[in-house]
Scaffold this motif. Sequence first.
Motif: not given
Length: 262
Positions: A13-16, A118-126, A131-133, A246-248
Amino acid sequence: MSLTPVLFLFLCHLGIGIVLTLLLVPGAAGVRFFRFTSALAFILIVLGIASRPSAVAFTRDARGIASAGLLVALLALSFVVAPWNPWRRPLLWLSAAGGLVTLAAEASAAPGAIPLVLTLASFLTSAVLLGSSFTAMVLGHWYLVLPTMDVSHLQSIVKFHLGSTVARASAVFAVGWAAASAWDSALAPSFRSYVFSVDGIFLWQRSLFGLIGPAVLGYMTWETAKLRSTQSATGILYVDLFMVIVGEVVAKYLLLATGMAF
């Protein structure tokens, strides 16, 4: 419970997310910035796969689709990193498309305690928050390489990071709302009892470090960037990135422990 699925989801998820947010960075950042950041995204995804090779399988289900999308993203990134490449931006779009396919397929294969959307929204926003940070931190550091680069580029990515934090918090709130009505009594008598139990400490940590902290630090970075103080903004972004990580990581653990994509 093995932590390798947590590491796999987090690194992928970080790489994507890095690839997705790279699309927002203008070409003024220079070819070296895109090559360097794309190489980091490539390495993170490869490390994620190395931590759990069994997660990549060429089957005719969601798992196979996720694996195919991940490999497409990696293949496109390998060309983005190449020194001479006039198609760098289109390849970034291809890599991002592969990443989005992976996120959608992983969401459909995740534990189904809550609605798929909701799972899809969670994965995408994660992915977008991670990535933005990360991209904002690297771009802030890049002003040491290109001191004449317009500070508006950093301001734009920080503004997007603030928006992604709000979107992530909204997704987590929606998941929590769904969890309250679809809670598995085998985990705790009720969602409320879970939140205020010893096990619920992970959810509090996830909220404090992964949402509240980045929101405060993101606002501080935005105010600092408006003053054109790129070094100070970058320093804050280092702390912000740490808290998001840490949060993710805790969020991925909660997904596997409870079936809820917090």
